[in-house]
Scaffold this active site. Structure first.
Site, short mmCIF file in Angstrom:
data_model
loop_
_atom_site.label_atom_id
_atom_site.label_comp_id
_atom_site.label_asym_id
_atom_site.label_seq_id
_atom_site.Cartn_x
_atom_site.Cartn_y
_atom_site.Cartn_z
N ASP A 33 3.08 0.20 62.27
CA ASP A 33 4.47 -0.20 61.85
C ASP A 33 5.11 0.71 60.59
O ASP A 33 6.02 1.40 61.14
CB ASP A 33 4.56 -1.68 61.92
CG ASP A 33 3.75 -2.48 60.40
OD1 ASP A 33 3.21 -1.57 59.94
OD2 ASP A 33 4.17 -3.45 60.30
N SER A 123 2.03 -16.42 58.20
CA SER A 123 2.73 -17.79 57.94
C SER A 123 4.03 -17.13 56.79
O SER A 123 4.95 -17.93 56.83
CB SER A 123 2.12 -18.68 57.13
OG SER A 123 0.91 -18.09 56.19
N ASP A 168 5.41 -8.32 61.36
CA ASP A 168 5.41 -9.68 61.18
C ASP A 168 7.00 -10.33 61.18
O ASP A 168 7.01 -11.45 62.06
CB ASP A 168 4.91 -10.06 59.83
CG ASP A 168 3.58 -9.25 59.63
OD1 ASP A 168 2.78 -8.73 60.65
OD2 ASP A 168 3.27 -9.29 58.55
C1 GLA Z 1 -0.06 -6.71 57.96
C2 GLA Z 1 1.40 -6.31 57.82
C3 GLA Z 1 2.09 -5.75 58.93
C4 GLA Z 1 1.28 -4.67 59.59
C5 GLA Z 1 0.02 -5.21 59.65
C6 GLA Z 1 -1.30 -4.00 60.38
O1 GLA Z 1 0.14 -7.92 59.02
O2 GLA Z 1 2.19 -7.13 56.99
O3 GLA Z 1 3.15 -5.10 58.67
O4 GLA Z 1 1.23 -3.44 58.83
O5 GLA Z 1 -0.82 -5.49 58.67
O6 GLA Z 1 -0.97 -3.69 61.49
#
Ligand code: GLA
Length: 394
Positions: A33, A123, A168
């Site tokens: 991301d 969360s 997320d």
């Molecule tokens: C965490 C981060 C996301 C992403 C993942 C790995 O969840 O919050 O933004 O980078 O790791 O894909």
């Protein structure tokens, strides 16, 4: 005591609004991301609920199930210590102020959650999105779900201080029951992919968390940026790793620092896997999707080095089971959880056998959770409420 009852008990008034936002599972797209590639995730049927009341005083009062009421007068400074969880809602409030939220008065907020924390199910993003929805409703501000996701990520990056990408918050905002969410992190666009009813998503939580997980995440982030700089020194002319294809990358790979080359190889390969998975899902080819998930895990383990022994062990067991289509670590890594995509024939009996093998090896059971896909953040009670959620939270 239900959330509403606690709100009344703590603040001697009823909330104006109750909002809910789902946790998320990362289906594929590990650390893609913030490299501006695509990612596929799903909102899950575990939620953070936020009850909120707008008040005329310039004060912000917070209630959770695990700590005393926290009262804040200066909303612009992050808190430390045991009250630091309020930085998520406060950060969101600040992001919304920058987008034109009315700055008079304050609010009271109570939170409750059935998203297991520390399981890599985000969360924190769910708390941000539920807060954003509730504040917007109580302060009569209209923003699209995407804008709320972007405002929430900004809160996490700038107020909480975690350099995460949009996965997320994007999934917690845009989730749709019966579907996975594909996010194009460069253009900040999302679309949904139907997930056939014959598939199930299972989470196996190791309960392990590397003590350096935050700094290791930041280190990987930095390594990706350095890989871009080295690739540019080799004449690639790129702004981010998503600008590379594997083919171009292989031509210059040997000129890079070996560790950076591995990090970049993971991200570039993973971006291509996400797009293949999208097509395979649309074709209903679950077996081939599963193979890509296993390949994703192998790449995290060998090239990105964000797996741990416990995650590898779970993936290995799951890979030996014919009912399992694919499995991989989900989320940032360095501990956390494995997600498995299975067919209908994978039932609790099989999940229990995975758990008991794990217990035999590590002396502790993993958390096991079967997830169903769920809708993104929404108002569940109060103004413009359009929805109800089956919940024991009341
Ligand atoms: C965490 C981060 C996301 C992403 C993942 C790995 O969840 O919050 O933004 O980078 O790791 O894909």
């Amino acid at each position: 005591m239900s959330l509403k009852e606690r709100f009344r008990a703590n603040f001697a008034a009823a909330p104006d609004i109750i909002a809910a936002a789902p946790g998320r599972v990362e289906v594929i797209g590990n650390h893609t991301d913030y490299n501006l590639g695509p990612v596929i995730g799903a909102g899950i049927d575990r939620h953070v609920f936020v009850a909120l009341r707008r008040i005329p005083e310039r004060e912000f009062r917070f209630s959770s199930t695990v700590s005393d009421i926290a009262t804040v007068q200066d909303a612009s400074t992050p808190k430390s210590g045991s009250d630091s969880w309020v930085n998520y809602p406060l950060g969101v409030y600040n992001s919304l102020l920058r987008r034109g939220l009315a700055s008079e008065g304050g609010f009271e907020l109570a939170v409750e959650s059935d998203v297991p924390s520390g399981a890599g199910l985000s969360s924190s993003a769910a708390l941000e999105l539920a807060t954003a929805k509730a504040i917007c409703a109580a302060f009569e501000m209209e923003l699209s779900s995407w804008e709320l996701a972007i405002a929430s990520r900004e809160a996490e990056n700038e107020f909480v201080g975690v350099p995460c990408g949009i996965l997320d918050q994007g999934v917690s905002a845009m989730g749709e029951s019966g579907h996975l969410v594909h996010i194009d992190c460069r253009n900040m666009e999302s679309s949904v992919i139907p997930l056939g009813r014959s598939y199930s998503i299972w989470i196996f939580n190791t309960h392990k968390k590397h003590s350096l997980v935050e700094s290791l995440y930041s280190e990987r982030h930095r390594e990706c940026t350095e890989a871009v700089a080295q690739l540019n020194r080799e004449g690639m002319d790129i702004a981010c790793l998503a600008d590379m294809t594997s083919e171009r990358f292989e031509r210059v790979r040997d000129s890079l620092d070996a560790t950076l080359a591995n990090r970049a190889a993971h991200v570039i390969g993973e971006i291509e896997r996400v797009e293949r998975v999208r097509t395979l899902l649309e074709q209903g080819n679950g077996d081939a999707v599963g193979k890509e998930l296993f390949a994703s895990h192998a790449s995290s383990r060998n090239l990105f080095e964000n797996s741990v022994e416990e995650l590898d062990y779970l993936v290995d067991i799951l890979e030996s089971m014919p009912q399992v289509l694919g499995a991989r670590l989900t989320g940032g890594g360095f501990g956390g959880a494995v997600m498995a995509l299975t067919g209908e024939s994978f039932t609790e009996i099989y999940a229990d056998s995975v758990a008991s093998a794990y217990r035999g090896r590590f002396g502790q059971s993993p958390g096991v959770l079967q997830c169903h896909t769920a809708d993104g953040a929404r108002i569940v009670e109060g103004a413009e409420s359009s929805d109800t959620i089956e919940s024991s939270l009341g």
